[in-house]
Scaffold this active site. Sequence first.
Site, PDB file in Angstrom:
ATOM      1  N   ARG A  16      33.514  73.651   5.144  1.00  0.00           N
ATOM      2  CA  ARG A  16      32.297  74.208   4.531  1.00  0.00           C
ATOM      3  C   ARG A  16      31.266  74.692   5.546  1.00  0.00           C
ATOM      4  NH1 ARG A  16      32.780  69.694   1.088  1.00  0.00           N
ATOM      5  NH2 ARG A  16      33.778  70.250  -0.877  1.00  0.00           N
TER       6      ARG A  16
ATOM      7  N   LYS B 260      18.343  95.210  17.831  1.00  0.00           N
ATOM      8  CA  LYS B 260      19.147  94.711  16.723  1.00  0.00           C
ATOM      9  C   LYS B 260      18.536  93.430  16.150  1.00  0.00           C
ATOM     10  CE  LYS B 260      23.569  93.874  14.742  1.00  0.00           C
ATOM     11  NZ  LYS B 260      25.018  93.840  14.864  1.00  0.00           N
TER      12      LYS B 260
ATOM     13  N   ASN C 140      23.980 101.139  10.189  1.00  0.00           N
ATOM     14  CA  ASN C 140      25.254 101.683   9.718  1.00  0.00           C
ATOM     15  C   ASN C 140      25.390 103.174   9.985  1.00  0.00           C
ATOM     16  OD1 ASN C 140      26.141  99.204   8.723  1.00  0.00           O
ATOM     17  ND2 ASN C 140      25.022  99.505   6.812  1.00  0.00           N
TER      18      ASN C 140
ATOM     19  N   HIS D  14      37.112 101.028  16.932  1.00  0.00           N
ATOM     20  CA  HIS D  14      35.883 101.025  16.132  1.00  0.00           C
ATOM     21  C   HIS D  14      34.839 101.977  16.748  1.00  0.00           C
ATOM     22  CE1 HIS D  14      32.706  99.580  13.536  1.00  0.00           C
ATOM     23  NE2 HIS D  14      31.955  99.371  14.601  1.00  0.00           N
TER      24      HIS D  14
END
Length: 348
Positions: A103, A208, A226, A245
């Site tokens: 978890r 960022k 994006n 990428h």
Amino acid sequence: VGSGAAGALDGLLPRGCREVALVGDSSVMGLYGEPLARRLEALAGTVHRLSFPPGEASKTRETKAVLEDRLLEAGATRGLCVVALGGGISLDLGGFLAATYLRGVDWIAVPTSLLAQVDAAVGGKTAVNTPRGKNLVGAFHQPAAIAIDPTYLSTLAPVEWRAGLAELVKTACVADAALFAWIEGEVVALGAPHVLDERFLERCVGIKADLVVADEREAGPRAYLNFGHTIGHALEKASAHALRHGEAVASGMVVEAELARRLCGLPDRDASRLVACLAALGLETRRPSLPFAALAPFLGADKKRRAGRVGEVELALPRRIGEMAGAEGAWTVAAPLALLEEAWEARA
Ligand SMILES: NC(=O)c1ccc[n+]([C@@H]2O[C@H](COP(=O)([O-])OP(=O)(O)OC[C@H]3O[C@@H](n4cnc5c(N)ncnc54)[C@H](O)[C@@H]3O)[C@@H](O)[C@H]2O)c1
Ligand SMILES: [Zn+2]
């Protein structure tokens, strides 16, 4: 940020950390894994060394399950801290592993590629790919610490270095015209891998981090990051990851800037500067020779698409270099698919 940052994990390991899972692809683990593992052993005791084959094809639920099973078999408990070492793939996978193991356990990001140091390590987005698209299953799970050591960059392959430059150009386009001008002035020096100035890495991380702090869950201005990625992600999928990428993002920015000229008043001069800068850095400025139809299925699957109208795609587009279009409550721009196709064709 600083040379030797990864060796200075002493003060960064979460309190109560009893064992560490050092996760990275086999190339990076081969280069840098052992010295770090031994350092971590001295600090935390047990270190589980978990590696997987390099490449986007490894960033899957299946790889994550294999790594999880190894930790479960070894009996790793909630005192575990994951240290993800490597490029964006190792960080996305290691971070997501940490997000769900028992978890959720703490993790530390140790980025080694340029792309990961200026972008992927910051922001807490972790994910794996599925056959339907990139990064479709994942979690927001902030690392307890990020150690950015620029000396890692010296061993990067030139092609990976260039892919990282694409995210650098993106960061500048999105938020900092002065940084963009600096990149333009440094294109020759930036042509080959080297140990980047720490101040410069700090600036990129700062941009960022500010956007993420303002909007951790990407309901607002974080979406700006994006730029180039709507087309970029679709290209990665449509090319079955033949494109890296960063390479796909470079092509994506060029096409999306073409769209921004038509849709958001991006000045021709700014679009030309972007293309010239990418070209000078050795990046692709033409779109790959794929029909637009090959891309379309992956544009629809892009989870970043808001519940928009059919036939429209939501994109983050620049209004000028260093400033994005959109205002309060509207951080992306809705583009008719037909206009996007026009921009795609224009960059053949
Ligand atoms: N989570 C985020 O916010 C975020 C942001 C941007 C990109 N990403 C993801 O990051 C991934 C791309 O990251 P990447 O370009 O770093 O790819 P990568 O992790 O595959 O690393 C690129 C290659 O360089 C090698 N490498 C890494 N560091 C090295 C070093 N110091 N010396 C020698 N070789 C080294 C790796 O082994 C790999 O082969 C994509 O999956 C993308 O979706 C995530
Ligand atoms: Zn990216």
